[in-house]
Write a protein that holds these residues in place. Sequence first.
Motif, PDB file in Angstrom:
ATOM      1  N   ARG A 113       4.536   1.024  -4.686  1.00  0.00           N
ATOM      2  CA  ARG A 113       3.663   0.977  -5.869  1.00  0.00           C
ATOM      3  C   ARG A 113       4.361   1.541  -7.095  1.00  0.00           C
ATOM      4  O   ARG A 113       4.206   1.020  -8.195  1.00  0.00           O
ATOM      5  CB  ARG A 113       2.375   1.747  -5.607  1.00  0.00           C
ATOM      6  CG  ARG A 113       1.482   1.056  -4.565  1.00  0.00           C
ATOM      7  CD  ARG A 113       0.520   2.031  -3.935  1.00  0.00           C
ATOM      8  NE  ARG A 113      -0.394   2.587  -4.921  1.00  0.00           N
ATOM      9  CZ  ARG A 113      -1.590   2.067  -5.193  1.00  0.00           C
ATOM     10  NH1 ARG A 113      -1.986   0.994  -4.567  1.00  0.00           N
ATOM     11  NH2 ARG A 113      -2.366   2.616  -6.085  1.00  0.00           N
ATOM     12  N   THR A 138      12.498   1.704   5.765  1.00  0.00           N
ATOM     13  CA  THR A 138      11.558   2.164   4.746  1.00  0.00           C
ATOM     14  C   THR A 138      11.061   0.995   3.906  1.00  0.00           C
ATOM     15  O   THR A 138      11.629  -0.089   3.913  1.00  0.00           O
ATOM     16  CB  THR A 138      12.219   3.176   3.793  1.00  0.00           C
ATOM     17  OG1 THR A 138      13.320   2.536   3.149  1.00  0.00           O
ATOM     18  CG2 THR A 138      12.719   4.394   4.527  1.00  0.00           C
ATOM     19  N   ALA A 166      14.644   9.627  -4.737  1.00  0.00           N
ATOM     20  CA  ALA A 166      13.615   9.462  -3.719  1.00  0.00           C
ATOM     21  C   ALA A 166      12.351  10.178  -4.142  1.00  0.00           C
ATOM     22  O   ALA A 166      12.202  11.370  -3.900  1.00  0.00           O
ATOM     23  CB  ALA A 166      14.115  10.012  -2.395  1.00  0.00           C
ATOM     24  N   SER A 167      11.442   9.450  -4.777  1.00  0.00           N
ATOM     25  CA  SER A 167      10.164  10.061  -5.126  1.00  0.00           C
ATOM     26  C   SER A 167       9.144   8.969  -5.382  1.00  0.00           C
ATOM     27  O   SER A 167       9.490   7.800  -5.458  1.00  0.00           O
ATOM     28  CB  SER A 167      10.303  10.914  -6.385  1.00  0.00           C
ATOM     29  OG  SER A 167      10.184  10.088  -7.521  1.00  0.00           O
ATOM     30  N   THR A 168       7.892   9.380  -5.533  1.00  0.00           N
ATOM     31  CA  THR A 168       6.841   8.418  -5.853  1.00  0.00           C
ATOM     32  C   THR A 168       6.510   8.509  -7.335  1.00  0.00           C
ATOM     33  O   THR A 168       5.526   7.928  -7.788  1.00  0.00           O
ATOM     34  CB  THR A 168       5.570   8.738  -5.043  1.00  0.00           C
ATOM     35  OG1 THR A 168       5.254  10.122  -5.251  1.00  0.00           O
ATOM     36  CG2 THR A 168       5.778   8.487  -3.569  1.00  0.00           C
ATOM     37  N   ASP A 169       7.307   9.248  -8.074  1.00  0.00           N
ATOM     38  CA  ASP A 169       7.002   9.539  -9.463  1.00  0.00           C
ATOM     39  C   ASP A 169       7.588   8.465 -10.376  1.00  0.00           C
ATOM     40  O   ASP A 169       8.799   8.249 -10.418  1.00  0.00           O
ATOM     41  CB  ASP A 169       7.594  10.911  -9.818  1.00  0.00           C
ATOM     42  CG  ASP A 169       7.115  11.393 -11.172  1.00  0.00           C
ATOM     43  OD1 ASP A 169       6.491  10.583 -11.893  1.00  0.00           O
ATOM     44  OD2 ASP A 169       7.380  12.555 -11.513  1.00  0.00           O
ATOM     45  N   PRO A 171       3.020   4.169  -1.432  1.00  0.00           N
ATOM     46  CA  PRO A 171       3.165   4.755  -2.774  1.00  0.00           C
ATOM     47  C   PRO A 171       4.544   4.526  -3.399  1.00  0.00           C
ATOM     48  O   PRO A 171       4.656   4.410  -4.609  1.00  0.00           O
ATOM     49  CB  PRO A 171       2.928   6.247  -2.551  1.00  0.00           C
ATOM     50  CG  PRO A 171       2.432   6.410  -1.173  1.00  0.00           C
ATOM     51  CD  PRO A 171       2.574   5.131  -0.427  1.00  0.00           C
ATOM     52  N   TYR A 172       5.591   4.458  -2.562  1.00  0.00           N
ATOM     53  CA  TYR A 172       6.944   4.274  -3.112  1.00  0.00           C
ATOM     54  C   TYR A 172       7.105   2.853  -3.641  1.00  0.00           C
ATOM     55  O   TYR A 172       7.787   2.623  -4.637  1.00  0.00           O
ATOM     56  CB  TYR A 172       8.007   4.559  -2.046  1.00  0.00           C
ATOM     57  CG  TYR A 172       8.043   6.000  -1.622  1.00  0.00           C
ATOM     58  CD1 TYR A 172       8.904   6.899  -2.243  1.00  0.00           C
ATOM     59  CD2 TYR A 172       7.221   6.471  -0.605  1.00  0.00           C
ATOM     60  CE1 TYR A 172       8.937   8.232  -1.856  1.00  0.00           C
ATOM     61  CE2 TYR A 172       7.242   7.791  -0.211  1.00  0.00           C
ATOM     62  CZ  TYR A 172       8.104   8.677  -0.836  1.00  0.00           C
ATOM     63  OH  TYR A 172       8.137   9.980  -0.461  1.00  0.00           O
ATOM     64  N   GLY A 176      11.388   5.935   1.195  1.00  0.00           N
ATOM     65  CA  GLY A 176      10.064   5.334   1.087  1.00  0.00           C
ATOM     66  C   GLY A 176       9.218   5.660   2.299  1.00  0.00           C
ATOM     67  O   GLY A 176       9.509   6.595   3.039  1.00  0.00           O
ATOM     68  N   CYS A 177       8.155   4.852   2.481  1.00  0.00           N
ATOM     69  CA  CYS A 177       7.314   4.998   3.674  1.00  0.00           C
ATOM     70  C   CYS A 177       8.030   4.329   4.829  1.00  0.00           C
ATOM     71  O   CYS A 177       8.851   3.445   4.624  1.00  0.00           O
ATOM     72  CB  CYS A 177       5.980   4.297   3.486  1.00  0.00           C
ATOM     73  SG  CYS A 177       5.208   4.601   1.903  1.00  0.00           S
ATOM     74  N   ASP A 191      10.586   9.020 -12.574  1.00  0.00           N
ATOM     75  CA  ASP A 191      11.946   9.098 -12.014  1.00  0.00           C
ATOM     76  C   ASP A 191      12.720   7.787 -12.151  1.00  0.00           C
ATOM     77  O   ASP A 191      13.923   7.748 -11.919  1.00  0.00           O
ATOM     78  CB  ASP A 191      11.887   9.489 -10.534  1.00  0.00           C
ATOM     79  CG  ASP A 191      11.707  10.991 -10.364  1.00  0.00           C
ATOM     80  OD1 ASP A 191      12.085  11.725 -11.297  1.00  0.00           O
ATOM     81  OD2 ASP A 191      11.189  11.407  -9.310  1.00  0.00           O
ATOM     82  N   ASP A 212       0.805  -1.219   0.000  1.00  0.00           N
ATOM     83  CA  ASP A 212       0.000   0.000   0.000  1.00  0.00           C
ATOM     84  C   ASP A 212       0.838   1.269   0.000  1.00  0.00           C
ATOM     85  O   ASP A 212       0.294   2.371  -0.027  1.00  0.00           O
ATOM     86  CB  ASP A 212      -0.911   0.025   1.239  1.00  0.00           C
ATOM     87  CG  ASP A 212      -2.191  -0.756   0.992  1.00  0.00           C
ATOM     88  OD1 ASP A 212      -2.534  -0.949  -0.199  1.00  0.00           O
ATOM     89  OD2 ASP A 212      -2.825  -1.171   1.967  1.00  0.00           O
ATOM     90  N   GLN A 247      -0.888  -0.834   8.279  1.00  0.00           N
ATOM     91  CA  GLN A 247      -0.947  -0.810   6.826  1.00  0.00           C
ATOM     92  C   GLN A 247       0.067  -1.794   6.229  1.00  0.00           C
ATOM     93  O   GLN A 247       1.207  -1.856   6.669  1.00  0.00           O
ATOM     94  CB  GLN A 247      -0.629   0.605   6.320  1.00  0.00           C
ATOM     95  CG  GLN A 247      -0.816   0.737   4.815  1.00  0.00           C
ATOM     96  CD  GLN A 247      -0.080   1.942   4.264  1.00  0.00           C
ATOM     97  OE1 GLN A 247       1.066   2.169   4.571  1.00  0.00           O
ATOM     98  NE2 GLN A 247      -0.767   2.733   3.457  1.00  0.00           N
TER      99      GLN A 247
END
Lengths: 206, 748
Positions: free
Chosen positions: A71, A142, A165-168, A68-69, A201-202, A171, A66, A104
């Motif tokens: 995913r 993380t 380091a991003s959720t994009d 985002p990083y 990450g999270c 990248d 769950d 989570q």
Amino acid sequence: MKPISKQSSITASLALIALLFGMNLAAAPEVGALAPDFSVVDTKGEIWTLDHLKGQPAILEWTNHDCPYVRKHYDADNMQRLQRKAADQEVVWLSVISSAPGKQGHVTPKQADELTASRDAAPTAVLLDESGDMGRAYGASTTPHMFIIDAEGKLIYMGGIDDRASTDLADIEGATNYVDLVLAELAAKEPISVSVTRPYGCSVKY
Amino acid sequence: MPFLNRLLNQLLIWLLIWLLILFAPAVALARAPADGLAPTPSGAALSGAEVVTPHLTARLLPEQSRVVPGDQIDLLLVFDLQPGWHTYWRNPGDSGEPPRLSWTLPEGVTAGPIQWPYPSRIPVGPLANYGYFDQALHLVSLSVDPDWPAGRDIPVELDVRWLVCEEHCIPESGQFALNLATAAVASEASAMPGDPMTAVLFEQARAALPKVLPADALMDPSGDPLLLRLSREGLPAGIQELEFFADAWGLIEHAAEQPWRLRGDWLELELTPGATPASVAPSGVLVATTAEGVRAWEFSASVQPLLPLADADAPALGLPLALAFALLGGLVLNLMPCVFPVLAIKLLGLAEQRDLGRAARAWHALLYSAGVLVFFTLLGVALLVLRAAGAAAGWGFQLQSPVFVALMAGLFLVLGLGLFGAFTLGTSLMGLGGGGRLLAENAPGQVRLDRAALAAFGTGALAALVAAPCTAPFMGAALGYALTQPWFAALAVILTLGLGMALPFALLSVFPAWARSLPRPGVWMERLKQLLAFPLFATTAWLLWVLAQQSGPSGLALVLTALLALVFGLWLLETARQDGHGWRRGWSLGLRLLALASVLAALGLIIQLSPLANPAAPAAGTGQAAESSHQLSAAPYSAAALESALDQGRPVFVNMTAAWCITCLVNERVALGTAQVARAFAEREVLYLKGDWTNHDPAISAYLNAFGRDGVPLYVYYAPGAKPEVLPQLLTPGLVVDALTTTSATGL
């Protein structure tokens, strides 16, 4: 009996002193030293320990489906690509879920297997570290957080999956993927050039 | 009435501002995430300069409505967060991500970096993040080229991506657009004052920006703990809380405690090194809380090796004085209940050596002393290694391991039974009984490293081993001193301690006058030998009680079973030894193998103790043994409990104790357990906090270290508004009551 390297004999003697004095050397894992031991059950009910990994390199991937990083890397087929690459190189891949029950990312064995199937993931096994003991032993902070262990059980890499380091998803293209780097160096029997990086990450949901 | 005119003008301007805010174009929300699923990063639509998501409202505010070309204008990106949600500082800590700003600006206009207000630490289980709750303020300066034509607006576009987290994290993004008016001269720019609410926000943001540290900062990133030392000049007095935020990942362990102390001209923080302390810039932000409020500074430390500082706030203990204390402490060790039995056994051996020459005696004494000293050296080296490894090793830590306690209990039981005559202990076993005789078989002056010599050596080592956990008075200070010193001084202190312990017996061995006054051997010796078994049994009983505290009933059952197997195995051996002469070899061998299996089974059981260690063991003194009619009700010690009580202005008495600490138990009975003390506590509503060090506890180790101690007992009284007062290690009711009545607010 393999000859014991100086590093591991120092580690062993420290461990012995720790044992003698009943101290828990709760030191963080160290690159070049033996990886922390663990004993965790996978989704099939098998128990995995550090000893199981002896003889071939292994990649530990801390994950939480769950996050985002996480995913980002699964949606882009980036994590699965690395898993397939590891399998081709006969490197064990363990996905570790340290989410505590009720937090989570915590899943039942069945849910974990469904996730693996639905995402076309190819880990050797998915470990369910509900207690978080393994995560704490490794200092996993993380998701994703990558640890790579050589065939002798020594830790050779710990840190991020790559340097962006991003959720994009955009990248991923052009990032330096450290797992790719270590796999290439392992295959070429070269020394590992980058061994510690910042994980991103999270937070692991202990 | 110029005054009224001004007021009306002000009111009109206010009204206009409010109308603008109310009728601003409606805002499109970012898509709300389905439960537990993060949305794909979605841009919220533009509303000039505000973006609303389910977790925060983001605004981009210019400080003035106009800017003069050639000048700078400050913009503020404000996140107003929903309760429980946070965003991140430039170093987000163990996870997370700081907001990322990408500007689209016309030629001739440039944006500087984000100026970050100091963050707060956000604990997440065993991890920690750095970030902001409630409101996050990001200050950025725009510079406008002097060639920019005055009167032409500056279109400013900003695309922001941020991560906002509660327990889980949502990536979000937003676009902002502003048109900045330009004015030819400054007076025109300031003729349109900004909104007063905005001015307040800018003021808050600037107030929370860390200042440049007006002091020297030194750091030793190779050390563990990683020392950060700041000169006290330039820092405010009366710092209550202190926290260091590293600029980048890898320098420190973000979640670790940061104990700090004032030492002479320096303030020193002990940080836990991160994954790559040596390859990260030693810079960051220091946030201090004083009575006047919170202050923050940023600095980059100069890297250099740091030697430990003498603790100037504790009574300084010079090396000679420390050595004297160590010698005295060592002498006192001989009288400790856990070493006296061993000495008694040695004295028995001594009684058997009446016909020995001076040289042989001296040799014996020397070997015994060597045994003691070698053990202390090993302990000292181990202590230093552990200190280097960052483990907070305290004196007496062997007794924190249930396995060690169980093995000692078994050893004393076997030794006791041996003295009792239940089985013949080989001379190889620590030189009991036969050691002296063997030595006597050597012609005086003929010195060989034979079994007797080994026995003498072994006894010394054993005596030292069992003496170590008894922290006698004097010892705490000497060792606390030793652990803050360079290695050679630390070893000198520890060795002197050993010397003090070996001295009485060595003197007794060498002085013929003493030896002559010892009684002649006879039947009484056998009785004496049996009598001496009882202190050993008593020690076993005591150790089993300690073990029960550590491992609970199941651990105790395990060890008792192990002791049974151990004694059974030894009995089998004895049977084979005594009756086995006429037997067939196989029979005797089988019996011996069975005996060996039995002893190994005992060891196997004891090894299993380690996971049984019960960290929630009750504190010593809550057990039956220390029950008394005036039991003070104690709360378990935690730094948080201490802090909150002090914040409320409540007096606090801290007692650091352990089940294996005899001094502690005695103090609790004779002083803390009396009606007089109970009354004094009740009258002043003193909060009684008890820390139980029976099992290793890093929080308590850190507390002891803060007072320069390595062992329990430690008694500290905090009077409201005064410096903490450390009480002596041997308490009387009067001492405690005096401390409560005389300590007043003098420390501030």
